[in-house]
Design an enzyme around this catalytic site. Structure first.
Site, PDB file in Angstrom:
ATOM      1  N   ASP A 198       0.874  -1.166   0.000  1.00 36.78           N
ATOM      2  CA  ASP A 198       0.000   0.000   0.000  1.00 36.78           C
ATOM      3  C   ASP A 198       0.911   1.215   0.000  1.00 36.78           C
ATOM      4  O   ASP A 198       1.553   1.523   1.006  1.00 36.78           O
ATOM      5  CB  ASP A 198      -0.905   0.015   1.228  1.00 36.78           C
ATOM      6  CG  ASP A 198      -1.926   1.147   1.206  1.00 36.78           C
ATOM      7  OD1 ASP A 198      -1.697   2.132   0.470  1.00 36.78           O
ATOM      8  OD2 ASP A 198      -2.945   1.061   1.915  1.00 36.78           O
ATOM      9  N   HIS A 199       0.992   1.915  -1.135  1.00 35.95           N
ATOM     10  CA  HIS A 199       1.999   2.967  -1.260  1.00 35.95           C
ATOM     11  C   HIS A 199       1.772   4.113  -0.276  1.00 35.95           C
ATOM     12  O   HIS A 199       2.684   4.892  -0.017  1.00 35.95           O
ATOM     13  CB  HIS A 199       2.050   3.505  -2.697  1.00 35.95           C
ATOM     14  CG  HIS A 199       0.859   4.303  -3.102  1.00 35.95           C
ATOM     15  ND1 HIS A 199      -0.244   3.752  -3.723  1.00 35.95           N
ATOM     16  CD2 HIS A 199       0.587   5.627  -2.971  1.00 35.95           C
ATOM     17  CE1 HIS A 199      -1.124   4.699  -3.956  1.00 35.95           C
ATOM     18  NE2 HIS A 199      -0.664   5.836  -3.517  1.00 35.95           N
ATOM     19  N   HIS A 261      -6.140   1.865   1.570  1.00 35.56           N
ATOM     20  CA  HIS A 261      -5.514   3.093   2.075  1.00 35.56           C
ATOM     21  C   HIS A 261      -6.135   3.552   3.396  1.00 35.56           C
ATOM     22  O   HIS A 261      -5.441   3.770   4.388  1.00 35.56           O
ATOM     23  CB  HIS A 261      -5.669   4.227   1.055  1.00 35.56           C
ATOM     24  CG  HIS A 261      -4.969   3.981  -0.245  1.00 35.56           C
ATOM     25  ND1 HIS A 261      -3.857   3.193  -0.351  1.00 35.56           N
ATOM     26  CD2 HIS A 261      -5.223   4.434  -1.492  1.00 35.56           C
ATOM     27  CE1 HIS A 261      -3.458   3.172  -1.610  1.00 35.56           C
ATOM     28  NE2 HIS A 261      -4.267   3.902  -2.316  1.00 35.56           N
TER      29      HIS A 261
END
Length: 513
Positions: A198-199, A261
């Site tokens: 998850d960036h 996110h």
């Protein structure tokens, strides 16, 4: 005389463990993610001396291309998406280790050929037979690629050799598909080999949530229901769906943002202190929070969730078309581009403290932030002042575009009369520490190289996030919206989202540029 402890300065270099010798194999090497994020992130790691000298990259894709073509394209990507100019000597050492391997992910013949090529890379670059695979592909390829890697013996590990896989979101499109994908992958690989990325967790402010909470004695004691009134999490974008209309219309904002996110932001904000910063100790506490989120009944979905779709409007000074006018979007689409929800967490720390979240496209400003709003102090002393106009104390974690932390509190306005005003105390990462080249992927790629899974989702965490979202998906599917589009581009979303908080006597905190 007492001496002050040494404080970090803007010129203090980062110190970190160099990544293990390894080969990174990128499936989907011609994609946007590879050019905008992965190659620039690897170059930044090389410049920071965090890449092992015994390292190589193999890009896999269908297009016909030479190693030299791949390297030239990579150089243009680094020039465009890295924040500083390219250093020639570092680039030349880095580029000499970039390789392109043509193949079709669905072709069984690709994988034995790839195995032979990786053996050659190992011989040329002494990578110790360590390999990690980055699946920068469409989600439909995740399971089949890992199965084919395993069949070819490319997932086999020994005591002195590791194999890992990084999987991009979305991880499933609902609870059932996420469980199916987990089962498919875990039949041929161990959980310790799987890195669900998850960036958002690569952003400094997100990583700093734990440090901020657990390293500061002035905040952790008040981080609970006794002192906190509510929490807001906002992920606002000014862009529309751009060229992703076909994908987005099947996903929508709820699937695209909330199970991954936003659930990660909630879990880091609300988790109990872990017993250590070892990966599973942290993720155990995150998982507990996700499992503690109250499931919603159909009636609660109707009263505690809001969906929206943008119409035409003005973003900045430019006209923006309606969602239904975007490329590859049906003219009668019922897909949501905005979501707001009120969640409750069933545990001792957060009982009766609402967590409000919202995410949307074509909003008034690009801003991702977490607002911790504290309970009002007793205002008996200030009964003769205009206290009704005084904001409660707020702690704001700014995640993007500017990363930092601000604290809002009351102070006396200068003058002979007792008047209170609200002031902000701000901390910005760039101002204090200086700006470091970053795509948001550097930390995550480096963690994979050293085997640290702290910032990656575990199977149970993925499924817990979908458990929260699934009742909403089911009801929204059964009761299609009747009023889309219901907010203009360039605004803060539909009026119903404001009313969601107003019914509780609260309001959203908006940050304009």
């Amino acid at each position: 005389m007492a001496q002050l402890a040494e404080q970090p300065t803007p010129t203090t270099p980062r110190i970190g463990k160099q990544g293990d010798p390894c080969v990174m194999v990128i499936f989907g090497a011609n994609g946007d993610l590879t050019g905008r994020k992965l190659i620039p992130a690897l170059y930044n790691l090389a410049r920071a001396s965090l890449l092992s000298p015994e390292f190589a990259v193999v890009g896999v894709a269908r297009a016909q291309k030479s190693n030299e073509d791949f390297r030239k394209e990579a150089l243009e990507d680094v020039k465009q998406f890295c924040t500083d100019c390219v250093e020639t000597d570092i680039w030349e050492r880095f580029a000499s280790r970039l390789y392109y391997f043509r193949g079709d992910f669905t072709d069984d013949k690709l994988y034995p050929q790839l195995k032979d090529f990786l053996a050659k890379c190992d011989a040329d670059h002494s990578t110790h037979s360590n390999v990690f695979y980055y699946l920068a592909t469409a989600p439909s390829y995740f399971g089949p690629i890992i199965e084919k890697l395993a069949t070819a013996g490319l997932m086999e590990q020994s005591n002195d050799r590791w194999r890992r896989v990084i999987i991009e979101k979305p991880f499933g499109h609902d609870l059932e598909s996420a469980r199916t994908l987990n089962q498919q992958i875990l039949k041929v690989a161990d959980e310790k080999q799987i890195y669900r990325i998850d960036h958002y967790l690569g952003k400094e402010t997100v990583q700093n949530i734990m440090a901020f909470r657990f390293a500061n004695g002035i905040f952790e004691p008040v981080w609970n229901r006794r002192y906190i009134d509510h929490v807001q999490i906002s992920v606002a974008e000014t862009v529309g769906v751009e060229q992703r209309g076909g994908y987005f219309d099947h996903a929508g904002s709820l699937r695209d943002m909330v199970p991954n996110h936003i659930m990660q932001l909630i879990s880091l904000t609300a988790m109990e202190p872990p017993i250590s910063f070892e990966a599973n100790a942290v993720r155990d506490e995150q998982a507990k929070i996700l499992h503690a989120i109250q499931p919603m009944s159909d009636e609660e979905v109707l009263s505690r969730t809001v969906r929206g779709q943008y119409g035409e409007g003005t973003v900045g000074e430019e006209h923006a078309p309606a969602y239904r006018a975007e490329s590859d979007v049906p003219p009668d689409s019922r897909t949501e581009t905005f979501v707001a929800m009120k969640l409750l967490i069933d545990n001792w720390r957060w009982a009766d403290v609402p967590f409000y979240l919202r995410t949307g496209k074509r909003m008034a400003a690009r801003n991702t932030h977490i607002v911790i709003q504290f309970r009002r102090a007793p205002f008996v002393l200030f009964r003769d002042t205009s206290v009704e106009h005084l904001m409660p104390n707020q702690l704001v974690l700014h995640i993007q575009p500017e990363e930092g932390i601000s604290l809002q509190f009351a102070a006396k306005v200068p003058g002979p009369v007792m008047r209170l005003g609200t002031v902000d105390m701000n901390f910005e990462y760039q101002e204090y520490f200086g700006k470091l080249p970053s795509t948001g992927y550097e930390r995550l790629l480096h963690d994979c190289m050293i085997g640290d899974q702290t910032l990656f989702q575990r199977a149970d965490m993925v499924e817990a996030g979908w458990c929260v979202v699934n009742p909403v998906l089911d009801l929204w599917k059964a009761l299609p919206p009747r009023n889309f589009p219901n907010y203009a581009s360039g605004t803060w979303g539909p009026k119903d989202a404001d009313e969601l908080l107003e019914r509780d006597g609260r309001r959203w905190r908006n940050f304009e540029k």
